[in-house]
Design a protein around this motif. Structure first.
Motif, mmCIF file in Angstrom:
data_model
loop_
_atom_site.group_PDB
_atom_site.id
_atom_site.type_symbol
_atom_site.label_atom_id
_atom_site.label_comp_id
_atom_site.label_asym_id
_atom_site.label_seq_id
_atom_site.Cartn_x
_atom_site.Cartn_y
_atom_site.Cartn_z
ATOM 1 N N SER A 1 30.307 49.457 14.161
ATOM 2 C CA SER A 1 30.705 50.590 14.915
ATOM 3 C C SER A 1 32.194 50.315 15.571
ATOM 4 N N GLY A 2 33.012 51.480 15.957
ATOM 5 C CA GLY A 2 34.265 51.707 16.235
ATOM 6 C C GLY A 2 34.643 50.943 17.699
ATOM 7 N N ALA A 3 36.208 50.743 17.839
ATOM 8 C CA ALA A 3 36.544 50.219 19.104
ATOM 9 C C ALA A 3 35.920 50.956 20.361
ATOM 10 N N GLU A 4 35.737 50.091 21.492
ATOM 11 C CA GLU A 4 35.382 50.475 22.724
ATOM 12 C C GLU A 4 36.314 50.137 23.755
ATOM 13 N N VAL A 5 36.588 50.903 24.597
ATOM 14 C CA VAL A 5 37.327 50.595 25.975
ATOM 15 C C VAL A 5 36.375 50.707 27.095
ATOM 16 N N LYS A 6 35.980 49.620 27.918
ATOM 17 C CA LYS A 6 35.156 49.554 29.113
ATOM 18 C C LYS A 6 35.805 49.091 30.034
ATOM 19 N N LYS A 7 35.263 49.621 31.392
ATOM 20 C CA LYS A 7 35.848 49.161 32.503
ATOM 21 C C LYS A 7 34.639 47.762 33.016
ATOM 22 N N PRO A 8 35.349 46.815 33.788
ATOM 23 C CA PRO A 8 34.676 45.662 34.207
ATOM 24 C C PRO A 8 33.208 46.239 34.944
ATOM 25 N N GLY A 9 32.316 45.339 34.749
ATOM 26 C CA GLY A 9 31.062 45.662 35.189
ATOM 27 C C GLY A 9 30.173 46.382 34.194
ATOM 28 N N TRP B 1 26.092 37.071 15.509
ATOM 29 C CA TRP B 1 27.342 37.772 16.196
ATOM 30 C C TRP B 1 28.675 36.472 16.672
ATOM 31 N N VAL B 2 29.611 36.919 16.115
ATOM 32 C CA VAL B 2 30.816 35.808 16.662
ATOM 33 C C VAL B 2 31.909 36.753 17.056
ATOM 34 N N ARG B 3 32.422 36.294 18.321
ATOM 35 C CA ARG B 3 33.602 37.078 18.815
ATOM 36 C C ARG B 3 34.987 35.992 18.683
ATOM 37 N N GLN B 4 36.049 36.956 18.868
ATOM 38 C CA GLN B 4 37.362 36.113 18.832
ATOM 39 C C GLN B 4 38.335 36.935 19.703
ATOM 40 N N ALA B 5 38.636 36.326 20.815
ATOM 41 C CA ALA B 5 39.348 36.697 22.005
ATOM 42 C C ALA B 5 40.938 36.974 21.281
ATOM 43 N N PRO B 6 41.922 37.571 21.962
ATOM 44 C CA PRO B 6 43.307 37.650 21.397
ATOM 45 C C PRO B 6 43.815 36.448 21.221
ATOM 46 N N GLY B 7 44.152 36.102 19.939
ATOM 47 C CA GLY B 7 45.072 34.791 19.823
ATOM 48 C C GLY B 7 44.200 33.464 19.786
ATOM 49 N N GLN B 8 42.860 33.656 19.949
ATOM 50 C CA GLN B 8 41.888 32.422 20.150
ATOM 51 C C GLN B 8 41.193 32.192 18.765
ATOM 52 N N GLY B 9 40.163 31.270 18.906
ATOM 53 C CA GLY B 9 39.420 31.009 17.817
ATOM 54 C C GLY B 9 38.172 31.731 17.838
ATOM 55 N N LEU B 10 37.210 31.289 16.675
ATOM 56 C CA LEU B 10 35.943 31.922 16.899
ATOM 57 C C LEU B 10 35.038 31.463 17.639
ATOM 58 N N GLU B 11 34.244 32.247 18.325
ATOM 59 C CA GLU B 11 33.238 31.662 19.338
ATOM 60 C C GLU B 11 31.882 32.534 18.820
ATOM 61 N N TRP B 12 30.852 31.562 18.422
ATOM 62 C CA TRP B 12 29.608 31.929 18.054
ATOM 63 C C TRP B 12 28.588 32.417 19.165
ATOM 64 N N GLY C 1 34.757 43.905 11.874
ATOM 65 C CA GLY C 1 34.997 43.711 13.433
ATOM 66 C C GLY C 1 35.035 44.723 14.042
ATOM 67 N N THR C 2 34.802 44.795 15.508
ATOM 68 C CA THR C 2 34.847 45.642 16.402
ATOM 69 C C THR C 2 35.633 45.493 17.728
ATOM 70 N N LEU C 3 36.672 46.017 18.030
ATOM 71 C CA LEU C 3 37.507 45.552 19.356
ATOM 72 C C LEU C 3 36.834 46.101 20.506
ATOM 73 N N VAL C 4 36.644 45.448 21.347
ATOM 74 C CA VAL C 4 36.149 45.800 22.681
ATOM 75 C C VAL C 4 37.093 45.111 23.778
ATOM 76 N N THR C 5 37.531 46.293 24.569
ATOM 77 C CA THR C 5 38.710 46.057 25.513
ATOM 78 C C THR C 5 37.937 46.252 26.786
#
Lengths: 125, 109
Positions: free
Chosen positions: A7-15, A36-47, A118-122
């Motif tokens: 699915s597409g990119a998401e923008v969410k508020k804290p909480g 599911w694996v995530r990757q923070a900006p400029g960081q490595g892969l996290e399972w 990949g799906t960007l979650v901000t």
């Protein structure tokens, strides 16, 4: 050909919570798991965790226990990852991947042979 | 802090051979679990490069090879090409969890 379409990119508020989908095609969905694996900006892969598409069994990374839930809908060959109580450090690209190497309740050296786009979650106030 | 340790960066000139190491412990690589490698080109999803320590999926050039010994594994790339510039990750299994190395950025000079 095997495809995982997210699915597409998401923008969410804290909480808040976010739910990302991953629709599989080109193979028998229930014959493999999904990780599911995530990757923070400029960081490595996290399972983050794994779900068996056969019976729904899950295994989550300890740091996400209690905040993440992975599910599947075998009728639509779709996997879902929900993350709750979002924080700014959850900002990342989230990937689903076909997980190979588990059968009959046991796993041997699993790996990921196909990945979603990949799906960007901000997470931002 | 990643469970598997990789050098942050390596570099080589076109045509050269480079290796990327992946060091684990007795609970993952040393326990007999296989090591797998992924290539991530800039702005794209990771791609499976080597599975089961030394096996290449269909379509991966034989310039890429993998090996494992004891608690470590290595990825070798021969005949380096500009298109090989990417991040490389090793992955294994530890206490029922999938674990990654921190990643290595390969620069082609």
């Amino acid at each position: 050909q095997v495809q995982l379409v997210q699915s597409g990119a998401e923008v969410k508020k804290p909480g808040a919570s976010v739910k990302v989908s991953c629709k599989a095609s080109g193979y028998t969905f229930t014959s493999y798991g999904i990780s599911w694996v995530r990757q923070a900006p400029g960081q490595g892969l996290e399972w983050m965790g794994w779900i068996s598409a056969y019976n729904g069994n899950t295994n989550y990374a300890q740091k996400l226990q209690g905040r993440v839930t992975m599910t599947t809908d075998t009728s639509t060959s779709t996997a879902y990852m929900e993350l709750r109580s979002l924080r700014s450090d959850d900002t990342a690209v989230y990937y689903c991947a076909r997980d190979v190497g588990c059968s009959g309740g046991s796993c041997y050296s699993p790996y990921f042979d196909y990945w979603g786009q990949g799906t960007l979650v901000t997470v931002s106030s | 802090q990643s469970v598997l340790t990789q050098p942050p960066s390596v570099s080589g000139a076109p045509g050269q051979r480079v290796t990327i190491s992946c060091t684990g412990s007795s609970s993952n690589i040393g326990a007999g679990y296989d090591v797998h490698w992924y290539q991530q080109l800039p702005g794209t999803a990771p791609k499976l490069l080597i599975y089961g320590n030394s096996n290449r999926p269909s379509g991966v050039p034989d310039r890429f090879s993998g090996s494992k010994s004891g608690t470590s594994a290595s990825l070798a790339i021969t005949g380096l090409q500009a298109e090989d510039e990417a991040d490389y990750y090793c992955q294994s299994y530890d206490s029922s969890l999938r674990v990654f190395g921190g990643g290595t950025k390969l620069t082609v000079l």
